[in-house]
Design an enzyme around this catalytic site. Structure first.
Site, PDB file in Angstrom:
ATOM      1  N   GLN A 101      22.032  20.830   6.702  1.00  0.00           N
ATOM      2  CA  GLN A 101      23.067  19.751   6.159  1.00  0.00           C
ATOM      3  C   GLN A 101      23.901  20.043   5.721  1.00  0.00           C
ATOM      4  O   GLN A 101      24.452  20.138   5.469  1.00  0.00           O
ATOM      5  CB  GLN A 101      22.928  18.773   4.774  1.00  0.00           C
ATOM      6  CG  GLN A 101      21.283  18.013   4.792  1.00  0.00           C
ATOM      7  CD  GLN A 101      20.788  17.198   3.490  1.00  0.00           C
ATOM      8  OE1 GLN A 101      22.170  16.799   2.607  1.00  0.00           O
ATOM      9  NE2 GLN A 101      20.265  17.964   3.292  1.00  0.00           N
ATOM     10  N   HIS A 134      20.023  29.316   9.489  1.00  0.00           N
ATOM     11  CA  HIS A 134      20.457  28.593  10.586  1.00  0.00           C
ATOM     12  C   HIS A 134      20.879  28.620  11.419  1.00  0.00           C
ATOM     13  O   HIS A 134      21.117  28.271  12.848  1.00  0.00           O
ATOM     14  CB  HIS A 134      20.068  27.239   9.474  1.00  0.00           C
ATOM     15  CG  HIS A 134      20.216  25.825  10.695  1.00  0.00           C
ATOM     16  ND1 HIS A 134      19.094  25.937  11.358  1.00  0.00           N
ATOM     17  CD2 HIS A 134      20.900  24.584  10.791  1.00  0.00           C
ATOM     18  CE1 HIS A 134      18.889  24.544  12.439  1.00  0.00           C
ATOM     19  NE2 HIS A 134      20.425  24.252  11.882  1.00  0.00           N
ATOM     20  N   LYS A 196      15.798  19.367  23.730  1.00  0.00           N
ATOM     21  CA  LYS A 196      15.105  18.840  23.039  1.00  0.00           C
ATOM     22  C   LYS A 196      16.300  17.652  21.765  1.00  0.00           C
ATOM     23  O   LYS A 196      17.489  17.643  21.926  1.00  0.00           O
ATOM     24  CB  LYS A 196      14.733  19.499  22.146  1.00  0.00           C
ATOM     25  CG  LYS A 196      14.985  18.769  20.357  1.00  0.00           C
ATOM     26  CD  LYS A 196      14.584  19.998  19.085  1.00  0.00           C
ATOM     27  CE  LYS A 196      15.326  20.093  18.175  1.00  0.00           C
ATOM     28  NZ  LYS A 196      15.316  20.825  17.133  1.00  0.00           N
ATOM     29  N   ARG A 198      16.409  14.950  18.702  1.00  0.00           N
ATOM     30  CA  ARG A 198      15.571  14.943  17.350  1.00  0.00           C
ATOM     31  C   ARG A 198      16.094  13.518  17.455  1.00  0.00           C
ATOM     32  O   ARG A 198      16.934  12.427  17.212  1.00  0.00           O
ATOM     33  CB  ARG A 198      16.681  15.375  16.359  1.00  0.00           C
ATOM     34  CG  ARG A 198      15.637  15.078  14.592  1.00  0.00           C
ATOM     35  CD  ARG A 198      16.515  15.893  13.558  1.00  0.00           C
ATOM     36  NE  ARG A 198      15.784  17.529  13.607  1.00  0.00           N
ATOM     37  CZ  ARG A 198      14.464  17.404  13.512  1.00  0.00           C
ATOM     38  NH1 ARG A 198      13.191  16.782  13.210  1.00  0.00           N
ATOM     39  NH2 ARG A 198      14.361  19.038  13.287  1.00  0.00           N
TER      40      ARG A 198
HETATM   41  C1  R5P Z   1      16.846  22.731  14.630  1.00  0.00           C
HETATM   42  O1  R5P Z   1      18.055  23.005  14.576  1.00  0.00           O
HETATM   43  C2  R5P Z   1      16.248  24.172  14.322  1.00  0.00           C
HETATM   44  O2  R5P Z   1      16.888  25.380  14.583  1.00  0.00           O
HETATM   45  C3  R5P Z   1      14.839  23.942  14.115  1.00  0.00           C
HETATM   46  O3  R5P Z   1      14.027  23.796  15.433  1.00  0.00           O
HETATM   47  C4  R5P Z   1      14.281  23.312  13.390  1.00  0.00           C
HETATM   48  O4  R5P Z   1      14.870  22.722  12.407  1.00  0.00           O
HETATM   49  C5  R5P Z   1      12.888  22.882  12.832  1.00  0.00           C
HETATM   50  O5  R5P Z   1      12.051  21.255  12.097  1.00  0.00           O
HETATM   51  P1  R5P Z   1      11.300  20.721  12.483  1.00  0.00           P
HETATM   52  O6  R5P Z   1      10.104  21.918  12.528  1.00  0.00           O
HETATM   53  O7  R5P Z   1      10.604  19.658  11.750  1.00  0.00           O
HETATM   54  O8  R5P Z   1      11.067  20.379  14.081  1.00  0.00           O
END
Ligand code: R5P
Length: 322
Positions: A101, A134, A196, A198
């Site tokens: 966040q 992150h 990708k 989300r």
């Molecule tokens: C995204 O920007 C991060 O590097 C991870 O790929 C992500 O946070 C992983 O989250 P989830 O397992 O929920 O897809």
């Protein structure tokens, strides 16, 4: 003769005491003594039992689930050590919850990563030692020095020992490209990137691959596996495009609800994480996840911070060894 080690202590919050003990084993010091209790009304109470006046103190706490409880416990620990006249306090945060966040990606939302960084400094931390925050720029959220380590050191050593031939390192999203290219510089092989999107906290759509995966063994690297949507979506995509074996290496195994189910069904041959977050008993029982320890890396960083030696040299040394 006076030795600086006499004035150093490592304390453990309740999130990851095993990792803290391993760090102390590396440092050849006993774990600091403190009592963490809960009042009948649910409030936490911490009493440090060692004299810490003039001492270089390190508190190890991952702000993993229950995130808020572990965060508040860390804040109380920091306040406690500050009021006990510790000379310097380093918050050792192997896994920093709320890291994702880190921006306003829509209107009327907080930037909780910055809020948490402020709280940690206000509570009494003089420095932070963290692993894979992150995004590297999160270091700037703290107005105190941050030493930033990476699980990539431990993970790529493991994968190097496996001698995976015909390797393509895949970054499952654009944000992870730098880390993925670090892996290729340590392991060799090609690099591929997945675009990708989300759709929500738990729904991911893996779209396109830039790079070659057909007939290749794939190592997918990420900082976090939370819902596992990212790595599972990416694994399906690379399998569809003809990948052979698929390995996943991630620093933080958050494993939110349903993650293990998804991983079981995904075309993944091995999932490797580090012990920044302890696995639940339930997860351990599945036998699905291989865990590597970051204890020695953290211990060495703590030793260097205590001795005022360079932490970044650790990475150069490892680059030379690999
Ligand atoms: C995204 O920007 C991060 O590097 C991870 O790929 C992500 O946070 C992983 O989250 P989830 O397992 O929920 O897809």
């Amino acid at each position: 003769m006076f030795s600086t080690d006499d004035s150093m202590k490592v304390f453990a919050g309740s999130s990851n005491p095993d990792l803290a003990k391993k760090v102390c084993t590396y440092l050849k010091i006993p774990l600091g003594n403190a009592e963490i209790s809960v009042f009948p009304d649910g409030e936490k109470h911490i009493r440090v039992e060692d004299d810490v006046r003039g001492t270089d103190c390190f508190v190890l706490q991952s702000t993993c689930r229950p995130v808020d409880e572990h965060l508040v416990e860390l804040l109380i620990y920091l306040d406690c050590l500050r009021r006990a006249s510790a000379r310097r306090i380093t918050a050792v945060i192997p896994y920093f919850g709320y890291a994702r966040q880190d921006r306003k990606d829509e209107g009327r939302v907080p930037i909780t990563a910055k809020l948490v960084a402020n709280l940690i400094a206000t509570a009494g931390a003089d420095r932070v030692l963290a692993i894979d925050l992150h995004a590297h720029q999160l270091q700037g959220f703290f107005d105190i020095p941050v030493d930033h380590l990476t699980g990539e050191l431990v993970l790529s050593k493991y994968f190097k020992e496996k001698s995976i031939g015909n390797l393509t390192v895949v970054s499952p999203d654009v944000g992870n490209i730098k880390t993925a290219s670090k892996y290729t510089s340590h392991l060799g092989g090609d690099l591929a990137i997945i675009h990708k999107r989300r759709m929500s906290g738990s729904e991911i759509k893996a779209y396109e691959i830039i790079g070659k995966v057909k007939g290749r063994n794939v190592l997918m690297c990420d900082d976090i596996i939370a819902t596992a949507g990212t790595v599972c979506g990416a694994a399906e995509l690379v399998k569809e495009r003809g990948a052979e074996k698929i390995y996943v290496g991630a620093t933080h195994g958050v494993f939110a609800a349903q993650a293990l189910e998804k991983l079981k069904k995904a075309p993944i041959d091995e999932v490797v994480v580090t012990d920044t977050i302890p696995l639940t008993e339930e997860t351990q029982k599945t036998g699905l996840i291989k865990v590597l320890s970051v204890a020695d890396m953290l211990g060495e960083a703590i030793r260097r911070i205590h001795k005022n030696e360079s932490v970044s040299e650790m990475f150069k040394e490892s680059d030379n060894k690999m």
